[in-house]
Motif scaffolding. Structure first.
Motif, mmCIF file in Angstrom:
data_model
loop_
_atom_site.group_PDB
_atom_site.id
_atom_site.type_symbol
_atom_site.label_atom_id
_atom_site.label_comp_id
_atom_site.label_asym_id
_atom_site.label_seq_id
_atom_site.Cartn_x
_atom_site.Cartn_y
_atom_site.Cartn_z
ATOM 1 N N THR A 1 -24.023 20.027 -1.135
ATOM 2 C CA THR A 1 -25.143 19.946 -2.065
ATOM 3 C C THR A 1 -26.036 21.176 -1.928
ATOM 4 O O THR A 1 -26.430 21.794 -2.920
ATOM 5 N N ALA B 1 -26.775 24.120 -4.581
ATOM 6 C CA ALA B 1 -28.155 24.261 -5.047
ATOM 7 C C ALA B 1 -28.690 25.666 -4.772
ATOM 8 O O ALA B 1 -29.313 26.287 -5.636
ATOM 9 N N ASP C 1 -32.947 12.379 -7.258
ATOM 10 C CA ASP C 1 -32.582 13.481 -8.153
ATOM 11 C C ASP C 1 -31.330 14.205 -7.658
ATOM 12 O O ASP C 1 -30.531 14.683 -8.454
ATOM 13 N N VAL C 2 -31.173 14.290 -6.341
ATOM 14 C CA VAL C 2 -30.020 14.995 -5.772
ATOM 15 C C VAL C 2 -28.740 14.239 -6.106
ATOM 16 O O VAL C 2 -27.748 14.819 -6.559
ATOM 17 N N ALA D 1 -27.910 14.475 -9.791
ATOM 18 C CA ALA D 1 -27.359 15.788 -10.145
ATOM 19 C C ALA D 1 -25.886 15.864 -9.752
ATOM 20 O O ALA D 1 -25.041 16.323 -10.528
ATOM 21 N N SER D 2 -25.550 15.382 -8.534
ATOM 22 C CA SER D 2 -24.152 15.403 -8.087
ATOM 23 C C SER D 2 -23.271 14.624 -9.051
ATOM 24 O O SER D 2 -22.163 15.029 -9.366
ATOM 25 N N VAL E 1 -28.429 20.653 -8.146
ATOM 26 C CA VAL E 1 -29.725 20.066 -8.501
ATOM 27 C C VAL E 1 -30.685 21.105 -9.068
ATOM 28 O O VAL E 1 -31.493 20.812 -9.951
ATOM 29 N N THR E 2 -30.547 22.350 -8.638
ATOM 30 C CA THR E 2 -31.444 23.390 -9.132
ATOM 31 C C THR E 2 -31.134 23.772 -10.576
ATOM 32 O O THR E 2 -31.903 24.468 -11.212
ATOM 33 N N CYS F 1 -37.829 19.064 -10.413
ATOM 34 C CA CYS F 1 -37.973 17.948 -9.477
ATOM 35 C C CYS F 1 -38.236 18.487 -8.064
ATOM 36 O O CYS F 1 -38.006 19.667 -7.772
ATOM 37 N N SER G 1 -35.481 20.405 -6.116
ATOM 38 C CA SER G 1 -35.205 21.711 -6.720
ATOM 39 C C SER G 1 -36.271 22.730 -6.326
ATOM 40 O O SER G 1 -35.945 23.866 -5.961
#
Lengths: 271, 251
Positions: A18, A22, A214-215, A218-219, A225-226, A232, A235
């Motif tokens: 992750t 990111a 949020d992480v 995103a995955s 996530v960025t 968020c 990020s």
């Protein structure tokens, strides 16, 4: 000549992949040319997190064994054009990584990119040692709990002895990235506090990534996530870490705390 | 049964170092043995009571040749206690065991003249009936020490049976310090510290912050659970009083 970063931890599941994705996406958004290399041969995940799983044709092992050219294996991100992925093989195992092959691939990537981010597998075996071998900078990903901290300490020991830089008498620049940090739980004593982790590991802090849905979200949509949500909390923490990685000196934001801790946390450099 | 549990008497794990005489045979063995005979003739009993290591590194011989050589040596009253630098193929159950990690020491003086040396030699050997005193005796005068200027990380091991170890930094959980003398840690001690491992009961352990997993002096040990809880996190010194480990805060 680009810089080689290894993202490593010893322990699994702390957020190496992750964080690799990111940070890679964050660096690329600033205009730098970035390649993220998945070293987890046999258990590849980076392609999923970066949303490129349906475009993988050749992989790292194919390149090392001369079955494909590097340019054939590199996958360009659809959202950020300076972001590339070199996927791992899912069908082979880590014995297919040879020191000479890895050296050649890293040397070629260094020539073409500003940043080569090596996403290390968990553990301290072949895959992990080869991923850190050519690193200029190491990002040690740690969760605020005792087993993760001890494994990170072990990895720092290896970074100081098993890398090419260490063998040449130089030092790999090491940074701590504290992930899945929950301010409320740390305050209650369910989690190690930032100061405790820093005191044990005594390496400079690159950033603190708060535990966040949020992480995970995103995955699941296959985006770092960025890229998925640049506003968020995690990020913002990754963007902050990226700026620090590029040499800026800014205070580390501790999640759940409005004040910044310039004197208290950052600038605490030991070892 | 309950008696055993309330008064645990752990097995003592001790290290001891001896100074061994290392012989480096050369091919052809007949010539080398002749020279050895010559040396033995000058001083009978030179090899008596001395631990002897056979260094066969780089010798192109097979197991039978090695077996013959060991046999020839034992005929001459040279008992080989171990083999150094032997390939795996050379080893066998009827041969001395393989030794590794030997560290060089000062050369042992070979006897020079006949009569004069013999009297000297007898003097040197006769009073030292307990063999261990032979090796540590020269070390006692000049106690070497080792200083480590970085944190000792988990999984790392500092092994220094010759003397004191000083760590300027922390010793992580899962790290290990083994010293023949005392151990000084200018930082938190979270791993294992074993002092006086070569039989030195007067060795001590000092640390800025005691959070050790295990501490031991001269083979007596205590785990974190056995340590007094109010010493945790404090600057502490640890020593051996008879057969009990004592600890107290410093300063």
């Amino acid at each position: 000549m680009g810089k080689v970063i290894v993202v490593t931890s010893g322990k699994g599941g702390v957020g190496k992949t992750t964080s690799s994705a990111a940070l890679g996406a964050a660096l690329a958004q600033s205009g730098d040319r970035v390649v993220v290399v998945d070293f987890d041969v046999g258990l590849r995940n980076l392609d999923l997190v970066m949303g490129a799983e349906r475009r993988v044709v050749y992989d790292l092992v194919n390149v090392i064994q001369g079955e494909a050219k590097l340019t054939q294996a590199l996958i360009r991100d659809k959202r950020v054009e300076t972001l590339y992925l070199l996927p791992a093989s899912q069908t082979r195992d880590k014995d297919n990584l040879t020191p000479e092959g890895v050296e050649q691939v890293i040397a070629a990537l260094k020539n073409a990119f500003d940043w080569v981010i090596c996403d290390s597998p968990a553990g301290i075996e072949r895959g992990a040692t080869l991923a850190m071998r050519h690193a200029d900078v190491a990002i040690v990903v740690t969760n605020p709990e005792v087993s993760s901290v001890r494994d990170s300490d072990r990895i720092i020991g290896l970074l100081d002895s098993k890398t090419l830089k260490a063998e040449n008498g130089e030092r790999v620049e090491k940074h701590l990235l504290l992930t899945r940090y929950d301010a409320a739980r740390a305050e209650r004593g369910d989690m190690l506090k930032v100061d405790d982790v820093l005191e044990i590991l005594s390496i400079p802090l690159l950033g603190i990534i708060p535990e966040s849905m949020d992480v995970l979200r995103a995955s699941n949509v296959g985006a770092p996530v960025t890229l998925a949500d640049g506003r968020c909390a995690p990020s913002l923490a990754y963007f902050e870490a990226t700026r620090r990685l590029k040499g800026e000196n800014l205070p580390v934001t501790i999640p759940g705390d409005k004040r910044s801790f310039l004197g208290k946390i950052f600038g605490r450099k030991a070892a | 049964m309950t008696d055993v549990l309330t008064q645990p008497r752990p097995i003592r794990l001790k290290g001891r170092s001896f100074l061994a005489l290392s012989l480096t045979p050369e091919l052809p063995f007949e010539d080398w043995l002749a020279r050895l005979d010559d040396l033995a003739r000058r001083s009978a009993g030179f090899f008596l009571r001395r631990p002897v290591i056979l260094d066969v590194e780089g010798l192109d011989i097979d197991r039978q040749q090695l077996r013959d050589l060991v046999g020839e040596l034992s005929v001459r009253n040279v008992r080989v206690m171990g083999l150094e630098g032997a390939r795996f193929a050379l080893l066998g159950p009827d041969l001395p065991p393989a030794m590794t990690d030997g560290r060089p020491a000062a050369d042992i003086e070979a006897p020079v003249s006949d009569q004069a040396d013999r009297s000297q030699h007898v003097e040197a050997v006769a009073p030292s009936s307990p063999p261990p005193t032979q090796a540590p005796a020269p070390q006692a005068s000049v106690m070497p020490s080792m200083v480590v200027n970085r944190p000792v990380r988990s999984g790392q091991s500092i092994f220094f049976p010759e003397g004191d170890v000083t760590i300027v930094g922390s010793v992580a959980s899962g790290a290990e310090i083994v010293a023949g003398g005392s151990i000084h840690v200018y930082g938190p001690l979270r791993g294992r510290a074993m002092a006086g491992t070569t039989g030195n009961a007067s060795a001590r352990i000092f640390c800025r912050k005691l959070e050790a997993e295990l501490i031991a002096i001269d083979g007596f040990y205590k785990t974190a659970d056995d340590l007094e809880p109010d010493l945790r996190g404090k600057p502490v010194q640890i020593w051996l009083d008879g057969e009990t480990i004592k600890a107290a805060t410093l300063g």
